[in-house]
Design a protein around this motif. Structure first.
Motif, mmCIF file in Angstrom:
data_model
loop_
_atom_site.group_PDB
_atom_site.id
_atom_site.type_symbol
_atom_site.label_atom_id
_atom_site.label_comp_id
_atom_site.label_asym_id
_atom_site.label_seq_id
_atom_site.Cartn_x
_atom_site.Cartn_y
_atom_site.Cartn_z
ATOM 1 N N SER A 22 0.939 -1.322 -0.172
ATOM 2 C CA SER A 22 -0.147 0.298 -0.050
ATOM 3 C C SER A 22 0.937 1.210 -0.151
ATOM 4 C CB SER A 22 -0.904 0.321 1.235
ATOM 5 O OG SER A 22 0.155 0.468 2.672
ATOM 6 N N GLU A 35 -4.681 10.235 0.896
ATOM 7 C CA GLU A 35 -5.230 9.205 -0.555
ATOM 8 C C GLU A 35 -4.261 7.602 -0.266
ATOM 9 O OE1 GLU A 35 -4.714 10.662 -4.558
ATOM 10 O OE2 GLU A 35 -3.273 11.979 -4.247
ATOM 11 N N TYR A 36 -5.332 6.612 -0.567
ATOM 12 C CA TYR A 36 -4.161 5.653 -0.501
ATOM 13 C C TYR A 36 -4.361 4.577 -2.387
ATOM 14 C CZ TYR A 36 -3.994 5.797 3.958
ATOM 15 O OH TYR A 36 -3.955 6.303 5.585
ATOM 16 N N TYR A 64 -3.336 0.780 -2.928
ATOM 17 C CA TYR A 64 -2.906 -0.526 -2.674
ATOM 18 C C TYR A 64 -3.151 -1.904 -3.903
ATOM 19 C CZ TYR A 64 -5.855 1.210 1.299
ATOM 20 O OH TYR A 64 -6.099 1.363 2.453
ATOM 21 N N SER A 103 -5.452 -0.901 -6.431
ATOM 22 C CA SER A 103 -7.050 0.380 -6.140
ATOM 23 C C SER A 103 -6.676 1.018 -5.502
ATOM 24 C CB SER A 103 -7.727 -0.780 -5.413
ATOM 25 O OG SER A 103 -8.765 0.211 -5.363
ATOM 26 N N GLN A 117 -7.990 4.627 -3.733
ATOM 27 C CA GLN A 117 -8.969 5.056 -2.798
ATOM 28 C C GLN A 117 -8.793 6.395 -2.011
ATOM 29 O OE1 GLN A 117 -11.263 2.734 -2.102
ATOM 30 N NE2 GLN A 117 -10.801 1.561 -3.139
ATOM 31 N N ASN A 118 -10.234 7.246 -1.757
ATOM 32 C CA ASN A 118 -9.413 8.274 -2.381
ATOM 33 C C ASN A 118 -9.294 9.457 -2.353
ATOM 34 O OD1 ASN A 118 -12.023 8.183 0.589
ATOM 35 N ND2 ASN A 118 -9.280 8.263 2.251
ATOM 36 N N THR A 119 -9.054 8.452 -3.837
ATOM 37 C CA THR A 119 -8.613 9.982 -4.637
ATOM 38 C C THR A 119 -8.530 11.468 -4.467
ATOM 39 O OG1 THR A 119 -8.485 8.010 -6.276
ATOM 40 C CG2 THR A 119 -8.228 9.973 -7.456
ATOM 41 N N ASN A 150 -11.455 14.591 -2.407
ATOM 42 C CA ASN A 150 -11.538 13.054 -2.357
ATOM 43 C C ASN A 150 -12.418 12.416 -2.653
ATOM 44 O OD1 ASN A 150 -9.891 14.041 1.246
ATOM 45 N ND2 ASN A 150 -8.634 12.530 -0.233
ATOM 46 N N GLN A 207 -13.172 6.069 -6.603
ATOM 47 C CA GLN A 207 -12.704 5.093 -6.286
ATOM 48 C C GLN A 207 -12.385 5.051 -7.486
ATOM 49 O OE1 GLN A 207 -13.910 1.603 -4.093
ATOM 50 N NE2 GLN A 207 -15.219 2.822 -3.504
ATOM 51 N N ASP A 219 -11.464 5.106 -13.465
ATOM 52 C CA ASP A 219 -12.280 5.815 -12.756
ATOM 53 C C ASP A 219 -13.443 5.443 -12.276
ATOM 54 O OD1 ASP A 219 -14.680 7.218 -10.838
ATOM 55 O OD2 ASP A 219 -13.457 8.681 -10.748
#
Length: 798
Positions: free
Chosen positions: A561, A592-593, A595, A619, A621-623, A651, A654, A685
């Motif tokens: 991650s 933002e993360y 994975y 993937s 998340q919180n883009t 944010n 995904q 997106d």
């Protein structure tokens, strides 16, 4: 007599135990580092140091040694022969460089086979041969990193669909990314002088456990040259180089001085480059009207903007710029276990025209008469202390203290306007790092460390009448009262060698991020808040496994991650992304993360070569992405005299990026070799199903190499796939200055490059790029690539 021979033999054996040897490149007569030396019994091995030196102390007089390096042909040499040659071993280069055995993907030297990530290594030997104009070109020439350019003085690396502030630039272990790195395109990699680079490692996939924030798509780890170790004696190396390119009339000169005595060493380098306007290709495979042609440009005559018809539409007027680089390093080694290094690195450019903005039109007239970046300056002072000594809590301790100063500006004047806007940003970045290693036993090694960094940002805006010279304040890009960020982090990584065939590497990291921006007292904005104060936490982890069931096969699998903490550019920026649209601050942004899951397969062909394929899926998340917003309940505000739609970074949703990359390096024989790479990606997106902006089309290159002791040459093909207009990201579809009516077209170029070494101290490189003079514009780029380009370079090393 027999006793005398036995006694002589024993004395000779003792001599071998005390003898040092050195590995040389037979062509350059320079020492070769990271050479792997092992005896036939596989019972004893050593690795050569930076100067190519190694000790024979652990070998027997009867041993025959296997001398191995991925860049050189393997050699079998008896110890007695090495002694008879006064400790000298000479290696011949391979046609295709296979890289190195040891990488520093985890901020320390580890065997490449124990690293589960894909790592692309570009060594000094390859840099000398490629002889790139800039570091951005160096990355692009690898065939495994896509590079975007909005102007000639540009170069924004894209790694696995991530770019700008979503990939991390590291120089000598210090992060270069600062608080105003934006989500668009960045040119900061230009500040790294190719003559200063010893080795570049591109680490693909999230690297946040070791490197922290911003390492979503990957890490570009630049390791610069250090003073040579002349042991107890004194010595020096002196080098100079020149280069000329026809497509932009490039003139580059470079020089370095490497000297030392005893425990002290010094390395000094400088380079200066001048680039005129770039000439694009004249051969069009697909007819797209006048797209890419420079039919006109703006020139100010008698205090009036005039549209001038271009005499040659393939000369991209107002694209040239200049650059200067300087470095000074001083090393001190008080003992065998302690080394101290001070580094000063400075780089600056002239004004850099923003070429794509200078080609935009509205109602048949140019939008801008002037649009340029002011000098892009970077200064780094770094002090590094390394201790290699077995202690209770570490075997190796690396301490780094660094201060960086960045200055950049944006300058623009609308067509037929007398007002020039200048917005200047200054960033001060302090970094403290402590990285430690501890070998618990033969199977278990711990890597751990702490990091602290602090950014301070000052922004200024000035409006100047170009006729009268009168000036007044104008709205700043970032808070005029100042802003800052601060990060504190700790990480732990554990390497477990389960057997000779398998290795597990896992790690965790915790980061505390703080951001403060002060809008108090602003004369230009009426926000509902006067300050932004954000505190956030980020946890990341990684797990990787490498398995070598047979000598020729290796399987890698990894889960990791990455994160990116919002910076000042995300939270507190105010600017016009395009006329009629304005980006405003947002105080409610979280990290933002990314994975990532990856599977890699590596096939070795002895010491001849290897093939590698990697499949990955990431993937998000919180883009953090730009979307419509409001200011005080209104979706539009007046900005620079234009009613503009309000946007902000948020944010939202995904997304995913997936793909496959392939590379092959193979030496057919001692003279001929083949290398090839290919990368394909897809990304969208997940809410809107729209494509992501930085997911590049299929790209790669293929080369046939030929090498002798004095000559090296490559005939190579660079290629890119297409992205139709309908499949572009939404933000890209409305940019006619970047794309023709059919979107981003496919292209390929044929190229030839060679180097000749008349002597051990001189080298000549020359070649021709884009032999067919094809006109093409790489994906997302605002300037067409060079047409047929002849280049020549000369280098001398003493």
């Amino acid at each position: 007599m027999n006793r005398f021979l036995l006694f002589s033999f024993l004395l000779l054996g003792q001599h071998a135990f005390a003898q040092n040897a050195q590995v040389y490149n037979v062509t350059t007569l320079k020492g070769v580092d990271e050479v792997f030396i092992i005896n036939f019994q596989n019972s004893t091995s050593v690795i050569s140091d930076r100067e190519g030196r190694f000790s024979l102390a652990s070998f027997n007089i009867e041993d025959t040694l296997i001398i191995q390096h991925p860049s050189f042909q393997t050699k079998f040499v008896p110890v007695q022969t090495i002694l008879a040659q006064n400790g000298a071993v000479y290696l011949n280069e391979k046609a295709v460089d296979l890289g190195i055995f040891v990488v520093s993907a985890n901020k320390r030297a580890v065997k490449r086979e124990d690293v589960p990530n894909k790592v692309k290594v570009i060594g000094r030997k390859e840099i000398d041969f490629q002889n790139p104009q800039t570091s951005a070109d160096l990355l692009s020439q690898s065939g495994e990193v896509f590079v975007q350019k909005s102007q000639l003085g540009g170069g924004s690396p894209v790694i696995r669909g991530f770019a700008a502030n979503k990939v991390l630039i590291v120089v000598d272990g210090v992060r270069m990314n600062n608080a105003i790195f934006r989500g668009g395109n960045l040119q900061n990699v230009l500040n790294i002088d190719p003559i200063l680079i010893e080795k570049t490692e591109v680490i693909f996939g999230p690297g946040s456990v070791i490197y922290g924030s911003d390492a979503l798509g990957g890490v570009m780890n630049f390791q610069t040259r250090k003073p040579s170790n002349f042991s107890d004696s004194s010595g020096f190396n002196l080098g100079s180089a020149m280069r000329y390119s026809s497509a932009n009339n490039e003139r580059t000169i470079k020089a370095y001085l490497d000297m030392g005595k005893g425990k002290w060493g010094s390395f000094t380098s400088f380079s200066a480059s001048a680039f005129d306007d770039l000439k694009s290709g004249q051969s069009y495979v697909n007819s797209e009207g006048d797209f890419g042609k420079r039919l006109w440009y703006v020139e100010r005559i008698n205090n009036k903007d005039s549209i001038i018809q271009s005499s040659d539409p393939h000369v991209q007027r107002n694209s040239g710029y200049d650059q200067f680089n300087f470095s000074q390093k001083i090393s001190y080694k008080p003992s065998d276990s302690v080394s101290v290094l001070y580094s000063l690195i400075y780089s600056s450019t002239s004004d850099i025209p923003r070429y794509d903005r200078l080609t935009e039109t509205a109602n048949g007239l140019p939008k801008s008469a002037e649009w340029y970046y002011g000098p892009q300056s970077w200064l780094m002072n770094l002090l590094n202390v390394e201790i290699n000594q077995k202690r209770k809590f570490f075997d190796r301790l690396n301490l780094t203290v660094a201060h960086q100063f960045f200055e950049e500006s944006r300058n623009d004047r609308k067509f037929n306007s007398n007002t020039l806007r200048k917005r200047t940003e200054k960033v001060s970045l302090i970094t403290l790092n402590a990285d430690l290693d501890k070998e618990i036993n033969e199977k278990n090694t711990l890597f751990y460390g702490v990091e602290f960094n602090r950014n301070g940002v000052q922004s200024e805006g000035i409006r100047t009448n170009v006729i009268s010279g009168a000036s007044s304040p104008v709205a700043t890009r970032y808070p005029e009262a100042g802003s800052r960020t601060q990060q504190v982090a700790a990480y732990l990584s554990h390497q477990l060698k389960m057997s000779k065939k398998s290795t597990v590497l896992w790690g965790v990291r915790y980061t505390r991020n703080e951001l403060y921006a002060d809008f108090g007292g602003s004369n230009f904005y009426n926000f509902s808040f006067e300050e932004v104060d954000i505190n956030s936490d980020a946890f990341t982890a990684s797990l990787g496994y490498t398995f070598r069931p047979w000598r020729v096969w290796q399987f890698n699998i990894s889960l990791s991650s990455g994160f990116r903490s919002p910076n000042v550019d995300d939270v507190a920026k105010v600017f016009d992304s395009e006329p009629g649209r304005v980006v405003v601050p947002n105080e409610n942004i979280l990290p933002e993360y990314a994975y990532n899951g990856e599977i890699g397969l590596l096939r070795k062909f002895g010491d001849k070569g290897q093939a590698q394929v990697n499949f990955f899926y990431t993937s998000l998340q919180n883009t953090i992405s730009r979307s419509t917003s409001q200011v005080n309940g209104s979706d539009s505000i007046m900005y620079d005299g234009v009613l503009s739609q309000v946007l902000s970074e948020q944010n939202i949703g995904q997304a995913f990026v997936s793909g496959v990359s392939y590379s092959l390096m193979y030496n057919l024989n001692k003279n001929f070799g083949l290398r090839s790479s290919l990368t394909y990606m897809d990304g969208a997106d997940l809410d809107t199903k729209e494509s992501l902006r930085h997911v590049s089309p299929l790209f790669g290159n293929t080369a046939i190499a030929f090498v002798t002791e004095k000559i090296r040459s490559e005939f190579y093909l660079n290629y890119n796939g297409a992205i139709p207009l309908a499949e572009l990201a939404p933000s890209e579809k409305s940019k006619p200055q970047l794309y023709g009516p059919n979107g981003s077209l496919a292209w390929y170029t044929l190229n030839l490059k060679f180097s000749v070494r008349p002597s051990a101290t001189t080298n000549i490189t020359a070649g021709v790029e884009n032999i067919l003079d094809l006109h093409y514009r790489p994906y997302s780029s605002g300037i067409s690539a060079a047409g047929r380009n002849f280049f020549v370079g000369f280098r001398a090393d003493i």
